[in-house]
Scaffold this active site. Structure first.
Site, PDB file in Angstrom:
ATOM      1  N   ASP A 133       0.862  -1.182   0.000  1.00 41.68           N
ATOM      2  CA  ASP A 133       0.000   0.000   0.000  1.00 41.68           C
ATOM      3  C   ASP A 133       0.897   1.230   0.000  1.00 41.68           C
ATOM      4  OD1 ASP A 133      -2.344   1.439  -0.074  1.00 41.68           O
ATOM      5  OD2 ASP A 133      -3.128   0.702   1.835  1.00 41.68           O
ATOM      6  N   VAL A 154       0.432   4.116   1.967  1.00 39.25           N
ATOM      7  CA  VAL A 154       0.646   4.773   3.261  1.00 39.25           C
ATOM      8  C   VAL A 154       0.044   3.962   4.400  1.00 39.25           C
ATOM      9  CG1 VAL A 154      -1.381   6.289   2.935  1.00 39.25           C
ATOM     10  CG2 VAL A 154       0.381   6.947   4.565  1.00 39.25           C
ATOM     11  N   ASP A 175      -1.370   4.799   7.627  1.00 36.29           N
ATOM     12  CA  ASP A 175      -1.849   5.971   8.359  1.00 36.29           C
ATOM     13  C   ASP A 175      -2.482   5.503   9.667  1.00 36.29           C
ATOM     14  OD1 ASP A 175      -2.539   8.715   8.757  1.00 36.29           O
ATOM     15  OD2 ASP A 175      -4.563   8.249   8.094  1.00 36.29           O
ATOM     16  N   ARG A 224      -3.666   2.507  10.006  1.00 36.19           N
ATOM     17  CA  ARG A 224      -3.373   1.072   9.987  1.00 36.19           C
ATOM     18  C   ARG A 224      -4.657   0.230   9.903  1.00 36.19           C
ATOM     19  NH1 ARG A 224       1.831  -0.242  13.636  1.00 36.19           N
ATOM     20  NH2 ARG A 224       2.961   0.832  11.980  1.00 36.19           N
ATOM     21  N   THR A 276      -6.992  -0.083   7.475  1.00 35.27           N
ATOM     22  CA  THR A 276      -7.142  -0.807   6.207  1.00 35.27           C
ATOM     23  C   THR A 276      -6.130  -1.938   6.122  1.00 35.27           C
ATOM     24  OG1 THR A 276      -7.747   1.285   5.172  1.00 35.27           O
ATOM     25  CG2 THR A 276      -7.213  -0.529   3.698  1.00 35.27           C
ATOM     26  N   TRP A 321       0.294  15.532   5.969  1.00 32.64           N
ATOM     27  CA  TRP A 321      -0.528  15.079   4.849  1.00 32.64           C
ATOM     28  C   TRP A 321       0.392  14.876   3.645  1.00 32.64           C
ATOM     29  CZ3 TRP A 321      -4.822  12.649   4.341  1.00 32.64           C
ATOM     30  CH2 TRP A 321      -5.356  12.468   3.065  1.00 32.64           C
ATOM     31  N   ILE A 322       0.411  13.661   3.124  1.00 34.21           N
ATOM     32  CA  ILE A 322       1.281  13.327   2.000  1.00 34.21           C
ATOM     33  C   ILE A 322       0.530  13.610   0.700  1.00 34.21           C
ATOM     34  CG2 ILE A 322       2.607  11.499   0.895  1.00 34.21           C
ATOM     35  CD1 ILE A 322       2.317  10.019   3.716  1.00 34.21           C
ATOM     36  N   PRO A 375       2.020  12.107  -6.352  1.00 38.04           N
ATOM     37  CA  PRO A 375       2.011  12.670  -7.713  1.00 38.04           C
ATOM     38  C   PRO A 375       0.791  12.230  -8.519  1.00 38.04           C
ATOM     39  CG  PRO A 375       3.731  10.982  -7.502  1.00 38.04           C
ATOM     40  CD  PRO A 375       3.216  11.262  -6.121  1.00 38.04           C
ATOM     41  N   TRP A 376       0.279  11.024  -8.253  1.00 36.12           N
ATOM     42  CA  TRP A 376      -0.870  10.546  -9.035  1.00 36.12           C
ATOM     43  C   TRP A 376      -2.150  11.310  -8.706  1.00 36.12           C
ATOM     44  CZ3 TRP A 376       2.276   6.985  -6.342  1.00 36.12           C
ATOM     45  CH2 TRP A 376       1.860   6.641  -5.062  1.00 36.12           C
TER      46      TRP A 376
HETATM   47  P1  G4P Z   1      -4.055   2.497   6.481  1.00 38.68           P
HETATM   48  O1  G4P Z   1      -4.768   1.325   7.061  1.00 38.68           O
HETATM   49  O2  G4P Z   1      -3.198   2.099   5.312  1.00 38.68           O
HETATM   50  O3  G4P Z   1      -3.327   3.275   7.504  1.00 38.68           O
HETATM   51  O4  G4P Z   1      -5.082   3.466   5.785  1.00 38.68           O
HETATM   52  P2  G4P Z   1      -6.290   4.271   6.396  1.00 38.68           P
HETATM   53  O5  G4P Z   1      -7.464   3.381   6.443  1.00 38.68           O
HETATM   54  O6  G4P Z   1      -5.877   4.960   7.646  1.00 38.68           O
HETATM   55  O7  G4P Z   1      -6.457   5.379   5.275  1.00 38.68           O
HETATM   56  C1  G4P Z   1      -7.670   5.740   4.700  1.00 38.68           C
HETATM   57  C2  G4P Z   1      -7.428   6.404   3.357  1.00 38.68           C
HETATM   58  O8  G4P Z   1      -6.718   7.647   3.540  1.00 38.68           O
HETATM   59  C3  G4P Z   1      -6.586   5.605   2.408  1.00 38.68           C
HETATM   60  O9  G4P Z   1      -7.007   5.881   1.087  1.00 38.68           O
HETATM   61  C4  G4P Z   1      -5.200   6.208   2.570  1.00 38.68           C
HETATM   62  O10 G4P Z   1      -4.425   5.963   1.419  1.00 38.68           O
HETATM   63  C5  G4P Z   1      -5.572   7.673   2.699  1.00 38.68           C
HETATM   64  N1  G4P Z   1      -4.528   8.480   3.338  1.00 38.68           N
HETATM   65  C6  G4P Z   1      -4.147   8.459   4.632  1.00 38.68           C
HETATM   66  N2  G4P Z   1      -3.185   9.370   4.860  1.00 38.68           N
HETATM   67  C7  G4P Z   1      -2.946   9.983   3.675  1.00 38.68           C
HETATM   68  C8  G4P Z   1      -2.050  11.027   3.265  1.00 38.68           C
HETATM   69  O11 G4P Z   1      -1.264  11.577   4.046  1.00 38.68           O
HETATM   70  N3  G4P Z   1      -2.107  11.406   1.973  1.00 38.68           N
HETATM   71  C9  G4P Z   1      -2.968  10.832   1.077  1.00 38.68           C
HETATM   72  N4  G4P Z   1      -2.933  11.286  -0.183  1.00 38.68           N
HETATM   73  N5  G4P Z   1      -3.823   9.839   1.416  1.00 38.68           N
HETATM   74  C10 G4P Z   1      -3.802   9.424   2.713  1.00 38.68           C
HETATM   75  P3  G4P Z   1      -8.063   4.977   0.334  1.00 38.68           P
HETATM   76  O12 G4P Z   1      -9.414   5.260   0.897  1.00 38.68           O
HETATM   77  O13 G4P Z   1      -7.583   3.588   0.337  1.00 38.68           O
HETATM   78  O14 G4P Z   1      -8.000   5.602  -1.089  1.00 38.68           O
HETATM   79  P4  G4P Z   1      -6.909   5.448  -2.247  1.00 38.68           P
HETATM   80  O15 G4P Z   1      -5.805   4.545  -1.789  1.00 38.68           O
HETATM   81  O16 G4P Z   1      -7.690   4.899  -3.357  1.00 38.68           O
HETATM   82  O17 G4P Z   1      -6.421   6.831  -2.492  1.00 38.68           O
HETATM   83 MG    MG Z   2      -4.710   3.785  -0.015  1.00 32.32          MG
END
Ligand code: G4P
Ligand code: MG
Length: 185
Positions: free
Chosen positions: A108, A110, A112, A114, A116, A165-166, A169-170
């Site tokens: 994955d 990030v 964050d 944890r 997911t 907050w990260i 680029p995508w």
């Molecule tokens: P984790 O278990 O990996 O820690 O993920 P968590 O559920 O805490 O994160 C929920 C969503 O928030 C995830 O996206 C994660 O990628 C996104 N996220 C958390 N912190 C940041 C950050 O600093 N920057 C960005 N850009 N995203 C962050 P998601 O719902 O899975 O969507 P996506 O992966 O399709 O973008």
């Molecule tokens: Mg994600």
């Protein structure tokens, strides 16, 4: 909340932002692949958590040469209402059968909360893989809601970051402006 955006409550405009370029991401992914190789964990398959895990997984495949399976997790329901508990939105049954007895590298972008990650690891473990390693580009140093189960053989974070907050680029509308923001940091 639009699909594909981060879960509500996560993003706060006052948070410090770190921009990473594709170049940064590629180098971090290479360092992760190197660490997987050095660990002796030899995965049979990469499982990418969509959508943020797709690009890192593809780069790591360049170095490890393993096939990629994709899974998707959402924190919104069929009516786009936020949910507390994650749910599977793309989870290929055929893939689940293929995972039995295999060594999985779960990727994955990030770590964050944890939440997911823990959910995915537990789902994968229920299919009796031979082993699971976890690799994320970025781990945030913050209190976590989820935990990494002890069955996980290896956990790799390409970079350890504070709770910022990260900006990936995508997600850029204007990649040149994004890269300029990354360089100015
Ligand atoms: P984790 O278990 O990996 O820690 O993920 P968590 O559920 O805490 O994160 C929920 C969503 O928030 C995830 O996206 C994660 O990628 C996104 N996220 C958390 N912190 C940041 C950050 O600093 N920057 C960005 N850009 N995203 C962050 P998601 O719902 O899975 O969507 P996506 O992966 O399709 O973008
Ligand atoms: Mg994600």
């Amino acid at each position: 909340m639009e699909k594909g955006q981060a879960a509500p409550g996560l993003y706060n405009p006052s948070m410090e932002k770190y921009h990473f370029t594709y170049q940064n991401i590629h180098k971090t992914a290479k360092s992760m692949a190197d660490r997987v190789k050095a660990s002796g964990f030899d995965p049979d398959v990469i499982v990418a958590i969509g959508s943020g895990g797709f690009i890192p997984a593809r780069i790591i495949r360049t170095y490890l040469g393993k096939p990629i399976l994709a899974v998707g997790i959402a924190y919104y329901d069929a009516h786009d209402k936020p949910t507390e508990v994650p749910r599977k939105v793309q989870w290929i049954e055929e893939a689940e059968r293929k995972l039995s007895g295999k060594k999985i590298l779960l990727i994955d972008e990030v770590d964050d909360s944890r939440a997911t990650l823990e959910y995915c690891i537990r789902e994968l473990m229920s299919h009796h893989p031979a082993g699971i390693a976890v690799a994320v580009l970025h781990n945030k140093d913050k209190p976590k809601k989820g935990s990494i189960p002890e069955e996980v053989a290896l956990y790799i974070a390409g970079e350890e970051l504070p709770d910022v907050w990260i900006v990936y680029p995508w997600d850029a509308q204007d990649i040149d402006a994004h890269d300029a923001a990354a360089k100015s940091r």
